[in-house]
Design a protein around this motif. Structure first.
Motif, PDB file in Angstrom:
ATOM      1  N   VAL A 139      48.388  22.929  37.887  1.00  0.00           N
ATOM      2  CA  VAL A 139      49.589  23.687  37.521  1.00  0.00           C
ATOM      3  C   VAL A 139      50.429  24.052  38.734  1.00  0.00           C
ATOM      4  CG1 VAL A 139      48.533  24.598  35.428  1.00  0.00           C
ATOM      5  CG2 VAL A 139      48.327  25.897  37.557  1.00  0.00           C
ATOM      6  N   ASN A 140      49.920  23.801  39.928  1.00  0.00           N
ATOM      7  CA  ASN A 140      50.644  24.128  41.149  1.00  0.00           C
ATOM      8  C   ASN A 140      50.213  23.161  42.250  1.00  0.00           C
ATOM      9  OD1 ASN A 140      51.779  25.177  43.456  1.00  0.00           O
ATOM     10  ND2 ASN A 140      51.087  27.279  43.132  1.00  0.00           N
ATOM     11  N   PRO A 141      50.925  22.046  42.394  1.00  0.00           N
ATOM     12  CA  PRO A 141      50.529  21.020  43.372  1.00  0.00           C
ATOM     13  C   PRO A 141      50.545  21.508  44.815  1.00  0.00           C
ATOM     14  CG  PRO A 141      52.134  20.154  41.802  1.00  0.00           C
ATOM     15  CD  PRO A 141      52.091  21.635  41.596  1.00  0.00           C
ATOM     16  N   ASP A 142      51.209  22.649  45.082  1.00  0.00           N
ATOM     17  CA  ASP A 142      51.323  23.149  46.448  1.00  0.00           C
ATOM     18  C   ASP A 142      50.207  24.118  46.837  1.00  0.00           C
ATOM     19  OD1 ASP A 142      53.730  21.744  46.902  1.00  0.00           O
ATOM     20  OD2 ASP A 142      54.870  23.338  45.905  1.00  0.00           O
ATOM     21  N   VAL A 143      49.321  24.438  45.900  1.00  0.00           N
ATOM     22  CA  VAL A 143      48.324  25.469  46.167  1.00  0.00           C
ATOM     23  C   VAL A 143      47.290  24.991  47.184  1.00  0.00           C
ATOM     24  CG1 VAL A 143      46.588  24.909  44.390  1.00  0.00           C
ATOM     25  CG2 VAL A 143      47.007  27.294  44.995  1.00  0.00           C
ATOM     26  N   GLN A 144      46.879  25.917  48.039  1.00  0.00           N
ATOM     27  CA  GLN A 144      45.810  25.659  49.009  1.00  0.00           C
ATOM     28  C   GLN A 144      44.699  26.680  48.792  1.00  0.00           C
ATOM     29  OE1 GLN A 144      48.301  26.067  52.653  1.00  0.00           O
ATOM     30  NE2 GLN A 144      47.356  24.121  53.242  1.00  0.00           N
ATOM     31  N   PHE A 145      43.469  26.247  49.044  1.00  0.00           N
ATOM     32  CA  PHE A 145      42.326  27.155  48.991  1.00  0.00           C
ATOM     33  C   PHE A 145      41.830  27.423  50.410  1.00  0.00           C
ATOM     34  CE2 PHE A 145      40.054  27.321  44.619  1.00  0.00           C
ATOM     35  CZ  PHE A 145      41.271  27.504  43.974  1.00  0.00           C
ATOM     36  N   LYS A 146      41.598  28.692  50.701  1.00  0.00           N
ATOM     37  CA  LYS A 146      40.925  29.080  51.936  1.00  0.00           C
ATOM     38  C   LYS A 146      39.590  29.701  51.543  1.00  0.00           C
ATOM     39  CE  LYS A 146      45.031  29.684  54.811  1.00  0.00           C
ATOM     40  NZ  LYS A 146      44.767  28.485  55.647  1.00  0.00           N
ATOM     41  N   ILE A 147      38.510  29.229  52.157  1.00  0.00           N
ATOM     42  CA  ILE A 147      37.156  29.622  51.747  1.00  0.00           C
ATOM     43  C   ILE A 147      36.464  30.343  52.894  1.00  0.00           C
ATOM     44  CG2 ILE A 147      34.918  28.767  50.927  1.00  0.00           C
ATOM     45  CD1 ILE A 147      36.644  26.206  49.993  1.00  0.00           C
ATOM     46  N   VAL A 148      35.910  31.490  52.587  1.00  0.00           N
ATOM     47  CA  VAL A 148      35.087  32.231  53.543  1.00  0.00           C
ATOM     48  C   VAL A 148      33.680  32.337  52.967  1.00  0.00           C
ATOM     49  CG1 VAL A 148      34.646  34.468  54.629  1.00  0.00           C
ATOM     50  CG2 VAL A 148      36.974  33.560  54.564  1.00  0.00           C
ATOM     51  N   TRP A 149      32.692  31.935  53.746  1.00  0.00           N
ATOM     52  CA  TRP A 149      31.292  32.020  53.308  1.00  0.00           C
ATOM     53  C   TRP A 149      30.695  33.337  53.791  1.00  0.00           C
ATOM     54  CZ3 TRP A 149      29.669  28.727  49.768  1.00  0.00           C
ATOM     55  CH2 TRP A 149      30.351  27.510  49.629  1.00  0.00           C
ATOM     56  N   ALA A 150      30.234  34.143  52.854  1.00  0.00           N
ATOM     57  CA  ALA A 150      29.676  35.456  53.189  1.00  0.00           C
ATOM     58  C   ALA A 150      28.180  35.388  53.477  1.00  0.00           C
ATOM     59  CB  ALA A 150      29.932  36.438  52.047  1.00  0.00           C
ATOM     60  N   TYR A 151      27.524  34.327  53.049  1.00  0.00           N
ATOM     61  CA  TYR A 151      26.067  34.162  53.200  1.00  0.00           C
ATOM     62  C   TYR A 151      25.308  35.377  52.674  1.00  0.00           C
ATOM     63  CZ  TYR A 151      27.134  29.959  55.783  1.00  0.00           C
ATOM     64  OH  TYR A 151      27.601  28.709  56.130  1.00  0.00           O
ATOM     65  N   THR A 152      25.699  35.802  51.521  1.00  0.00           N
ATOM     66  CA  THR A 152      25.007  36.889  50.816  1.00  0.00           C
ATOM     67  C   THR A 152      25.408  36.820  49.352  1.00  0.00           C
ATOM     68  OG1 THR A 152      24.627  39.286  50.748  1.00  0.00           O
ATOM     69  CG2 THR A 152      26.874  38.568  51.201  1.00  0.00           C
ATOM     70  N   TRP A 153      24.524  37.328  48.493  1.00  0.00           N
ATOM     71  CA  TRP A 153      24.898  37.518  47.089  1.00  0.00           C
ATOM     72  C   TRP A 153      25.506  38.909  46.900  1.00  0.00           C
ATOM     73  CZ3 TRP A 153      25.221  33.303  44.472  1.00  0.00           C
ATOM     74  CH2 TRP A 153      24.297  32.258  44.650  1.00  0.00           C
ATOM     75  N   PHE A 154      24.940  39.867  47.622  1.00  0.00           N
ATOM     76  CA  PHE A 154      25.405  41.242  47.457  1.00  0.00           C
ATOM     77  C   PHE A 154      25.358  41.970  48.790  1.00  0.00           C
ATOM     78  CE2 PHE A 154      24.595  45.770  46.745  1.00  0.00           C
ATOM     79  CZ  PHE A 154      25.654  46.108  45.912  1.00  0.00           C
ATOM     80  N   ASP A 155      26.526  42.208  49.344  1.00  0.00           N
ATOM     81  CA  ASP A 155      26.669  43.016  50.549  1.00  0.00           C
ATOM     82  C   ASP A 155      28.116  43.504  50.566  1.00  0.00           C
ATOM     83  OD1 ASP A 155      27.167  43.990  53.155  1.00  0.00           O
ATOM     84  OD2 ASP A 155      25.497  42.797  53.952  1.00  0.00           O
ATOM     85  N   PRO A 156      28.372  44.693  50.010  1.00  0.00           N
ATOM     86  CA  PRO A 156      29.754  45.160  49.869  1.00  0.00           C
ATOM     87  C   PRO A 156      30.561  45.114  51.156  1.00  0.00           C
ATOM     88  CG  PRO A 156      28.302  46.553  48.592  1.00  0.00           C
ATOM     89  CD  PRO A 156      27.418  45.630  49.375  1.00  0.00           C
ATOM     90  N   ALA A 157      29.939  45.459  52.284  1.00  0.00           N
ATOM     91  CA  ALA A 157      30.682  45.458  53.550  1.00  0.00           C
ATOM     92  C   ALA A 157      31.129  44.043  53.922  1.00  0.00           C
ATOM     93  CB  ALA A 157      29.826  46.056  54.659  1.00  0.00           C
ATOM     94  N   LYS A 158      30.200  43.083  53.831  1.00  0.00           N
ATOM     95  CA  LYS A 158      30.548  41.696  54.148  1.00  0.00           C
ATOM     96  C   LYS A 158      31.593  41.147  53.174  1.00  0.00           C
ATOM     97  CE  LYS A 158      26.346  39.943  56.416  1.00  0.00           C
ATOM     98  NZ  LYS A 158      25.253  38.941  56.292  1.00  0.00           N
TER      99      LYS A 158
END
Length: 359
Positions: free
Chosen positions: A178-197
């Motif tokens: 629906v938006n050919p111009d969209v980009q994804f930026k991905i950050v890996w937190a290496y946790t399932w649950f860590d509110p601070a991270k």
């Protein structure tokens, strides 16, 4: 007289002990091992809702126990072992990293039934179950692609395992449609649950220009970070996270484990339990889509609900070709859909996603 009283007292105690044993022996004991706290507002919260549903369904015919915030690895193996030693008839282990510990403990307790969430290793007394979260990601991707103004969508990954990679790919495919111009930026937190991270990851993505944040982590911290930032759209993960609606949280993926937990407990109770793989999605009700709020334009909401309906009735598959892999090689031909084996082992990005998958 005293001797007779002692005998009577002993008989009473013995009778009470026998009755207590009979009561506990007659109950089906069901254990749950959780990777996060039951109050995480996401993944573990929904698994615990399933546990409570088992109690409500079967009443005094069952006893449920749980241990929360159990690290993946040796800690989980010790917890499972203790549950089995304590008389559990059925144990649900609710995180991918519990896979090998589940198999190891199950081998030592062949009369105990085990159910492992999101894994792929089975045994005579081990079943696997998971939800097709990628179906919900398709709907989120559609909304994200329509709502981003910066054309940058941020994605907080937990661990680079197939479940998470599938979700990133599915969301990206449908955002790009629906938006050919969209980009994804991905950050890996290496946790399932860590509110601070998780909060830090959200802030990094927002600083990089993302005005939509998707997450495959379990806390509400990214929602709070987006709320603080202002005009940033988010989606609830694993549970509704409705406390952040109508904005920034505009919809959610909801994991509904209750029907499965009830059915599998009943199977143990009536002796029909058998080892199997279960992978259900929107159509079966294991994946729910939370209310799409009025912060989403009406036409986009209608499109998202139509997409949901087509996935639910099986007329549309989120991984339908033509699709290429990130390196430009062919993935799916026109009209071809991905088989479950390919999806279960997915270890590549689709064409258009930038960056490498961490090893």
């Amino acid at each position: 007289m005293t001797f007779m009283k002692l005998l009577a007292s002993a008989a009473l105690v013995a009778g009470m002990a026998t009755a207590a044993f009979a009561e506990s022996h007659g109950k089906t004991k069901v254990g749950f091992v959780y990777v996060g706290p039951v109050g995480d507002g996401g993944w573990t919260y929904e698994h615990n809702e399933g546990r409570l549903a088992v109690e409500e369904e079967f009443g005094d015919k069952v006893e449920t126990v749980f241990v929360e915030s159990v690290a993946e690895g040796p800690d989980s193996e010790r917890v499972m072992t203790q549950m089995a030693l304590d008389g559990a008839d059925l144990i649900f282990t609710t995180s991918f990293g519990y896979m090998d510990p589940t198999i190891n403990v199950a081998a030592k307790f062949p009369d105990v039934k085990f159910e492992h969430a999101t894994g792929y290793k089975r045994a005579d007394n081990v079943s696997t179950y998971s939800a097709r979260f990628y179906e919900g990601r398709a709907i989120q991707g559609h909304i994200a692609g329509k709502m981003t103004e910066s054309n940058i969508v941020g994605y907080i990954g937990s661990y680079p395992i197939p479940e998470v990679i599938r979700g990133i790919n599915s969301a990206f495919i449908h955002a790009r449609k629906v938006n050919p111009d969209v980009q994804f930026k991905i950050v890996w937190a290496y946790t399932w649950f860590d509110p601070a991270k998780e909060a830090d990851a959200a802030k990094v993505l927002i600083e990089q220009g993302a005005d939509v944040i998707l997450q495959h982590t379990d806390s509400t911290a990214p929602q709070a970070a987006a709320q603080e930032a202002g005009n940033v759209v988010t989606f609830g993960q694993a549970s509704d996270m409705a406390q952040f609606a109508p904005f920034p949280r505009v919809s959610s993926i909801i994991d509904d484990w209750a029907p499965y937990y009830i059915a599998r407990t009943k199977a143990v109770m009536d002796g029909t339990w058998e080892s199997k793989d279960t992978w259900d999605g929107i159509g079966a009700g294991m994946v729910g889509i939370g209310e799409i709020t009025d912060a989403v334009p009406a036409d986009v909401k209608d499109e998202a609900l139509a997409l949901k309906a087509s996935i639910a009735d099986g007329s549309y598959h989120p991984f339908t070709g033509p699709l290429k892999k990130q390196d430009g090689s062919d993935f799916l031909a026109e009209g071809e859909t991905a088989d479950d084996g390919t999806l279960a082992g997915m270890n590549f990005y689709v064409e258009g996603i930038e960056g490498d998958i961490p090893q």
